[in-house]
Design a protein around this motif. Structure first.
Motif, PDB file in Angstrom:
ATOM      1  N   GLN A  77      26.445 131.120 -33.071  1.00  0.00           N
ATOM      2  CA  GLN A  77      27.351 131.400 -34.186  1.00  0.00           C
ATOM      3  C   GLN A  77      26.603 131.368 -35.514  1.00  0.00           C
ATOM      4  OE1 GLN A  77      30.308 128.347 -33.710  1.00  0.00           O
ATOM      5  NE2 GLN A  77      31.029 129.143 -31.746  1.00  0.00           N
ATOM      6  N   ALA A  78      25.708 130.402 -35.665  1.00  0.00           N
ATOM      7  CA  ALA A  78      24.944 130.288 -36.906  1.00  0.00           C
ATOM      8  C   ALA A  78      24.039 131.502 -37.093  1.00  0.00           C
ATOM      9  CB  ALA A  78      24.127 129.000 -36.891  1.00  0.00           C
ATOM     10  N   LYS A  79      23.427 131.938 -36.005  1.00  0.00           N
ATOM     11  CA  LYS A  79      22.541 133.105 -36.079  1.00  0.00           C
ATOM     12  C   LYS A  79      23.326 134.348 -36.475  1.00  0.00           C
ATOM     13  CE  LYS A  79      19.000 135.611 -33.467  1.00  0.00           C
ATOM     14  NZ  LYS A  79      18.276 135.701 -32.170  1.00  0.00           N
ATOM     15  N   GLU A  80      24.526 134.498 -35.937  1.00  0.00           N
ATOM     16  CA  GLU A  80      25.369 135.645 -36.281  1.00  0.00           C
ATOM     17  C   GLU A  80      25.768 135.611 -37.758  1.00  0.00           C
ATOM     18  OE1 GLU A  80      28.527 135.270 -33.500  1.00  0.00           O
ATOM     19  OE2 GLU A  80      27.426 136.252 -31.847  1.00  0.00           O
ATOM     20  N   ALA A  81      25.825 134.392 -38.325  1.00  0.00           N
ATOM     21  CA  ALA A  81      26.143 134.240 -39.750  1.00  0.00           C
ATOM     22  C   ALA A  81      24.879 134.257 -40.606  1.00  0.00           C
ATOM     23  CB  ALA A  81      26.902 132.942 -39.978  1.00  0.00           C
ATOM     24  N   HIS A  82      23.737 134.590 -39.959  1.00  0.00           N
ATOM     25  CA  HIS A  82      22.444 134.745 -40.638  1.00  0.00           C
ATOM     26  C   HIS A  82      21.856 133.413 -41.108  1.00  0.00           C
ATOM     27  CE1 HIS A  82      23.271 139.014 -40.429  1.00  0.00           C
ATOM     28  NE2 HIS A  82      24.385 138.844 -41.102  1.00  0.00           N
ATOM     29  N   TYR A  83      22.047 132.365 -40.304  1.00  0.00           N
ATOM     30  CA  TYR A  83      21.413 131.080 -40.575  1.00  0.00           C
ATOM     31  C   TYR A  83      20.365 130.809 -39.509  1.00  0.00           C
ATOM     32  CZ  TYR A  83      25.013 129.754 -43.986  1.00  0.00           C
ATOM     33  OH  TYR A  83      25.829 129.695 -45.081  1.00  0.00           O
ATOM     34  N   GLU A  84      19.245 130.247 -39.947  1.00  0.00           N
ATOM     35  CA  GLU A  84      18.233 129.788 -39.009  1.00  0.00           C
ATOM     36  C   GLU A  84      18.726 128.509 -38.324  1.00  0.00           C
ATOM     37  OE1 GLU A  84      15.447 131.376 -38.195  1.00  0.00           O
ATOM     38  OE2 GLU A  84      16.095 133.001 -39.519  1.00  0.00           O
ATOM     39  N   PRO A  85      18.117 128.122 -37.193  1.00  0.00           N
ATOM     40  CA  PRO A  85      18.588 126.923 -36.477  1.00  0.00           C
ATOM     41  C   PRO A  85      18.634 125.664 -37.342  1.00  0.00           C
ATOM     42  CG  PRO A  85      17.100 128.172 -35.093  1.00  0.00           C
ATOM     43  CD  PRO A  85      17.060 128.830 -36.437  1.00  0.00           C
ATOM     44  N   GLY A  86      17.669 125.488 -38.235  1.00  0.00           N
ATOM     45  CA  GLY A  86      17.696 124.330 -39.125  1.00  0.00           C
ATOM     46  C   GLY A  86      17.426 123.014 -38.416  1.00  0.00           C
ATOM     47  N   ARG A  87      17.732 121.923 -39.103  1.00  0.00           N
ATOM     48  CA  ARG A  87      17.479 120.595 -38.550  1.00  0.00           C
ATOM     49  C   ARG A  87      18.691 120.102 -37.766  1.00  0.00           C
ATOM     50  NH1 ARG A  87      14.241 117.666 -43.476  1.00  0.00           N
ATOM     51  NH2 ARG A  87      14.487 115.768 -42.232  1.00  0.00           N
ATOM     52  N   VAL A  88      18.415 119.452 -36.650  1.00  0.00           N
ATOM     53  CA  VAL A  88      19.457 118.911 -35.775  1.00  0.00           C
ATOM     54  C   VAL A  88      19.319 117.397 -35.784  1.00  0.00           C
ATOM     55  CG1 VAL A  88      20.399 118.869 -33.447  1.00  0.00           C
ATOM     56  CG2 VAL A  88      19.392 120.984 -34.344  1.00  0.00           C
ATOM     57  N   ILE A  89      20.375 116.713 -36.219  1.00  0.00           N
ATOM     58  CA  ILE A  89      20.318 115.275 -36.460  1.00  0.00           C
ATOM     59  C   ILE A  89      21.164 114.537 -35.434  1.00  0.00           C
ATOM     60  CG2 ILE A  89      20.774 113.467 -38.153  1.00  0.00           C
ATOM     61  CD1 ILE A  89      20.665 115.976 -40.201  1.00  0.00           C
ATOM     62  N   LEU A  90      20.532 113.681 -34.683  1.00  0.00           N
ATOM     63  CA  LEU A  90      21.214 112.851 -33.694  1.00  0.00           C
ATOM     64  C   LEU A  90      21.542 111.514 -34.342  1.00  0.00           C
ATOM     65  CD1 LEU A  90      21.939 112.773 -30.575  1.00  0.00           C
ATOM     66  CD2 LEU A  90      19.824 111.470 -30.303  1.00  0.00           C
ATOM     67  N   MET A  91      22.822 111.152 -34.360  1.00  0.00           N
ATOM     68  CA  MET A  91      23.218 109.865 -34.915  1.00  0.00           C
ATOM     69  C   MET A  91      22.896 108.786 -33.893  1.00  0.00           C
ATOM     70  SD  MET A  91      24.134 111.297 -37.592  1.00  0.00           S
ATOM     71  CE  MET A  91      24.245 109.699 -38.384  1.00  0.00           C
ATOM     72  N   ASP A  92      21.980 107.883 -34.254  1.00  0.00           N
ATOM     73  CA  ASP A  92      21.492 106.890 -33.303  1.00  0.00           C
ATOM     74  C   ASP A  92      21.063 105.633 -34.052  1.00  0.00           C
ATOM     75  OD1 ASP A  92      19.839 105.390 -31.475  1.00  0.00           O
ATOM     76  OD2 ASP A  92      19.613 107.190 -30.273  1.00  0.00           O
ATOM     77  N   PRO A  93      21.513 104.437 -33.630  1.00  0.00           N
ATOM     78  CA  PRO A  93      21.126 103.194 -34.317  1.00  0.00           C
ATOM     79  C   PRO A  93      19.616 102.983 -34.373  1.00  0.00           C
ATOM     80  CG  PRO A  93      22.916 102.769 -32.779  1.00  0.00           C
ATOM     81  CD  PRO A  93      22.454 104.172 -32.524  1.00  0.00           C
ATOM     82  N   ALA A  94      18.879 103.612 -33.474  1.00  0.00           N
ATOM     83  CA  ALA A  94      17.427 103.455 -33.448  1.00  0.00           C
ATOM     84  C   ALA A  94      16.712 104.468 -34.330  1.00  0.00           C
ATOM     85  CB  ALA A  94      16.911 103.587 -32.009  1.00  0.00           C
ATOM     86  N   GLY A  95      17.470 105.327 -35.022  1.00  0.00           N
ATOM     87  CA  GLY A  95      16.870 106.397 -35.807  1.00  0.00           C
ATOM     88  C   GLY A  95      16.354 105.958 -37.169  1.00  0.00           C
ATOM     89  N   ARG A  96      15.866 106.929 -37.913  1.00  0.00           N
ATOM     90  CA  ARG A  96      15.355 106.699 -39.267  1.00  0.00           C
ATOM     91  C   ARG A  96      16.484 106.218 -40.164  1.00  0.00           C
ATOM     92  NH1 ARG A  96      13.095 111.661 -43.130  1.00  0.00           N
ATOM     93  NH2 ARG A  96      13.148 110.532 -45.121  1.00  0.00           N
ATOM     94  N   ARG A  97      16.206 105.213 -40.974  1.00  0.00           N
ATOM     95  CA  ARG A  97      17.223 104.661 -41.872  1.00  0.00           C
ATOM     96  C   ARG A  97      17.571 105.682 -42.963  1.00  0.00           C
ATOM     97  NH1 ARG A  97      18.405  99.405 -43.854  1.00  0.00           N
ATOM     98  NH2 ARG A  97      17.672  98.644 -41.834  1.00  0.00           N
ATOM     99  N   PHE A  98      18.856 105.968 -43.093  1.00  0.00           N
ATOM    100  CA  PHE A  98      19.310 106.937 -44.088  1.00  0.00           C
ATOM    101  C   PHE A  98      19.317 106.300 -45.472  1.00  0.00           C
ATOM    102  CE2 PHE A  98      22.778 109.235 -46.345  1.00  0.00           C
ATOM    103  CZ  PHE A  98      22.192 110.491 -46.339  1.00  0.00           C
ATOM    104  N   ASP A  99      18.809 107.048 -46.463  1.00  0.00           N
ATOM    105  CA  ASP A  99      18.829 106.587 -47.840  1.00  0.00           C
ATOM    106  C   ASP A  99      18.907 107.796 -48.767  1.00  0.00           C
ATOM    107  OD1 ASP A  99      16.260 107.664 -47.788  1.00  0.00           O
ATOM    108  OD2 ASP A  99      15.251 105.731 -47.787  1.00  0.00           O
ATOM    109  N   GLN A 100      18.856 107.533 -50.064  1.00  0.00           N
ATOM    110  CA  GLN A 100      19.028 108.602 -51.049  1.00  0.00           C
ATOM    111  C   GLN A 100      17.931 109.656 -50.939  1.00  0.00           C
ATOM    112  OE1 GLN A 100      21.710 108.879 -52.696  1.00  0.00           O
ATOM    113  NE2 GLN A 100      21.455 109.487 -54.822  1.00  0.00           N
ATOM    114  N   ALA A 101      16.709 109.209 -50.681  1.00  0.00           N
ATOM    115  CA  ALA A 101      15.600 110.158 -50.549  1.00  0.00           C
ATOM    116  C   ALA A 101      15.799 111.067 -49.340  1.00  0.00           C
ATOM    117  CB  ALA A 101      14.278 109.395 -50.427  1.00  0.00           C
ATOM    118  N   TYR A 102      16.316 110.506 -48.263  1.00  0.00           N
ATOM    119  CA  TYR A 102      16.588 111.293 -47.056  1.00  0.00           C
ATOM    120  C   TYR A 102      17.685 112.316 -47.337  1.00  0.00           C
ATOM    121  CZ  TYR A 102      16.823 111.836 -41.892  1.00  0.00           C
ATOM    122  OH  TYR A 102      16.775 112.304 -40.609  1.00  0.00           O
TER     123      TYR A 102
END
Length: 255
Positions: A77-102
């Motif tokens: 669907q995104a490709k049909e709307a002319h968007y590249e795949p982009g970043r895919v973010i998995l919500m996980d307690p072991a992941g990178r800590r989210f902050d303002q810079a992120y």
């Protein structure tokens, strides 16, 4: 920016993502948010999307198949709307800590996809789909939906046009490594609590200096850990040393 969300509970996003700043951003065409219920892509005859882990253990794991198939559909669907795949973010307690810079980093992307888990965790093979694994902090939520909402809200603030005044997010706490200075509006005297005179003086240089000092003071008092990595210039370093001396003298007087 296009934002896709994979979730078992799409209704959770309707109120939060449809109101306030995020809602207005969608209405004005700055962002496009799409929520996909990946249960609709399961091939299980009972509509299950989870199963017991191999080797035993407590809880249930999200299966790879529904999420892989949902991702295929979303990316198409995104490709049909002319968007590249982009970043895919998995919500996980072991992941990178989210902050303002992120958040600022993610705002540079044209397409983001969030995968919201539930139950005990994920089939490990799901991680082959993602570019990022993200966490709000050292605690566990029932699902990834609330965390995704927080990340989306913080991120879209940096998308040009969303806030109207693009300088606004740059003055937010953490944007420059420090907490934001105190702010006031009318009336200048409310129940005996008066606005600092410098803010009504019209002297913009003095106001700038006051704000810088108060930002440093608030950070020193409440989040001194931030000062270890904050990119302070020479003027700020001198101010900080003065503030530390003032605090030491006050502590001595109190003792």
């Amino acid at each position: 920016m296009r934002i896709d969300i994979l979730s078992l509970f799409p209704d959770m996003f309707k109120a939060t993502m449809g109101e306030s700043m995020v809602g207005h951003a969608q209405e004005n065409g700055f962002i496009d948010i799409n929520v996909t219920d990946f249960r609709q892509y399961t091939t299980d005859k009972h509509n299950h999307v989870d199963d017991a882990p191999f080797g035993g253990g407590a809880g249930m794991l999200l299966q790879a198949q529904p999420i892989f198939d949902a991702m295929d559909a979303v990316q198409k669907q995104a490709k049909e709307a002319h968007y590249e795949p982009g970043r895919v973010i998995l919500m996980d307690p072991a992941g990178r800590r989210f902050d303002q810079a992120y958040a600022k980093e993610l705002a540079q992307e044209e397409h983001l996809t969030f995968i919201c888990g539930h139950y005990e965790g994920y089939d490990e093979r799901i991680r082959h789909l993602v570019t990022d694994e993200a966490s709000l902090g050292d605690y566990v939520l029932t699902g990834g939906e609330l965390a995704a909402m927080v990340m989306i809200d913080a991120t879209v603030r940096f998308v040009p046009g969303v806030l109207g005044n693009q300088a606004s997010p740059m003055g937010d706490s953490f944007s420059n490594g420090l907490l934001e200075y105190p702010q006031y509006t009318r009336p200048a005297d409310f129940r005996g609590m008066k606005v600092p005179e410098v803010l009504t003086s019209g002297n913009h240089q003095k106001i700038k200096e006051w704000r810088m000092r108060e930002s440093l003071k608030r950070t020193l008092e409440r989040r001194p850990d931030l000062l270890k990595t904050a990119p302070l210039n020479r003027e700020q370093q001198i101010m900080l040393q003065d503030l530390k001396l003032d605090m030491e003298e006050k502590d001595d007087e109190d003792n």
